[in-house]
Write an enzyme that holds these catalytic residues in place. Sequence first.
Site, PDB file in Angstrom:
ATOM      1  N   ILE A  77      -2.360   1.784 -29.763  1.00  8.52           N
ATOM      2  CA  ILE A  77      -1.190   2.025 -28.915  1.00  8.52           C
ATOM      3  C   ILE A  77      -0.059   1.115 -29.363  1.00  8.52           C
ATOM      4  O   ILE A  77      -0.250  -0.089 -29.533  1.00  8.52           O
ATOM      5  CB  ILE A  77      -1.520   1.764 -27.428  1.00  8.52           C
ATOM      6  CG1 ILE A  77      -2.675   2.669 -26.975  1.00  8.52           C
ATOM      7  CG2 ILE A  77      -0.289   2.003 -26.559  1.00  8.52           C
ATOM      8  CD1 ILE A  77      -3.135   2.402 -25.547  1.00  8.52           C
TER       9      ILE A  77
ATOM     10  N   ILE B 251      -3.255  -3.025 -30.972  1.00  6.95           N
ATOM     11  CA  ILE B 251      -1.833  -3.036 -30.669  1.00  6.95           C
ATOM     12  C   ILE B 251      -1.059  -2.733 -31.952  1.00  6.95           C
ATOM     13  O   ILE B 251      -1.146  -3.468 -32.933  1.00  6.95           O
ATOM     14  CB  ILE B 251      -1.396  -4.396 -30.105  1.00  6.95           C
ATOM     15  CG1 ILE B 251      -2.256  -4.790 -28.896  1.00  6.95           C
ATOM     16  CG2 ILE B 251       0.087  -4.352 -29.727  1.00  6.95           C
ATOM     17  CD1 ILE B 251      -2.186  -3.822 -27.736  1.00  6.95           C
ATOM     18  N   LYS B 252      -0.299  -1.640 -31.934  1.00 10.35           N
ATOM     19  CA  LYS B 252       0.486  -1.272 -33.103  1.00 10.35           C
ATOM     20  C   LYS B 252       1.834  -1.990 -33.060  1.00 10.35           C
ATOM     21  O   LYS B 252       2.555  -1.910 -32.061  1.00 10.35           O
ATOM     22  CB  LYS B 252       0.703   0.243 -33.145  1.00 10.35           C
ATOM     23  CG  LYS B 252      -0.579   1.035 -33.394  1.00 10.35           C
ATOM     24  CD  LYS B 252      -0.302   2.533 -33.447  1.00 10.35           C
ATOM     25  CE  LYS B 252       0.516   2.911 -34.660  1.00 10.35           C
ATOM     26  NZ  LYS B 252       0.731   4.386 -34.733  1.00 10.35           N
ATOM     27  N   VAL B 253       2.150  -2.669 -34.147  1.00  8.62           N
ATOM     28  CA  VAL B 253       3.384  -3.450 -34.229  1.00  8.62           C
ATOM     29  C   VAL B 253       4.088  -3.122 -35.545  1.00  8.62           C
ATOM     30  O   VAL B 253       3.475  -3.223 -36.612  1.00  8.62           O
ATOM     31  CB  VAL B 253       3.092  -4.961 -34.157  1.00  8.62           C
ATOM     32  CG1 VAL B 253       4.392  -5.755 -34.212  1.00  8.62           C
ATOM     33  CG2 VAL B 253       2.293  -5.305 -32.902  1.00  8.62           C
TER      34      VAL B 253
END
Length: 228
Positions: free
Chosen positions: A59, A86-88
């Site tokens: 996400i 966690i997509k960054v």
Amino acid sequence: MELLLDTANLAAIKQWTDCLPIAGVTSNPSIIKKEGKIDFFNHMRQIRSLIGKERSLHIQVVATEYEEMLSDAKRIVTEIDSDVYIKVPVNPVGIKAIKELKRQGLKVTATAIYTEFQGYLAIAGGADYLAPYFNRMENSNIDAKKIIAHLAKEIERTNSTSKILAASFKNLGQVNVAIQSGAQAVTIGNEVVNQIFAMPAINQAVADFTKDWESIFGQEQKIYQLNN
């Protein structure tokens, strides 16, 4: 090879996880937009319920400032679970956030990778996955195949645990090239998944096998129904 679904559509996720060896689901704000104004956290929890804890869920943060990125990440893991990746995006503030999220023990997917050095930075920053955008690279006259191959060598050279999660595909040919170039994982949208079995020869072969069997044993008798 890990095969992930690049979608937030619940029906598609259920359909493909029921029959394919799906390793996880990825999403981003553009993918979420396709589903309309959803109840975001409830929708993500439904995805988690469909895929289970044994598959990965990725996400993306939407904040663009460092502290707010960390706040987005904290809210995501609080509302879903601590196993979420966690997509960054890999930009200066994103790299800073990736380093901090890894320091906190969270799982991270470095995304929006267009250049080789972005990938090197993501590997050095400890990202679990790095997502080069294959089709978007090609549209910008960037050699996506070469970049993936070089990133795979860097992972091997440094004994990194990072994995290349190639993304942004328009056709299966691109997916094949990404895997051949060293990507350990790929994430593909529903329209590309549908291409896997779209070749008419596949269905024709099945029809021919069925016809040949039925010419000997009849339409109603399957193998499990044969007499000893």
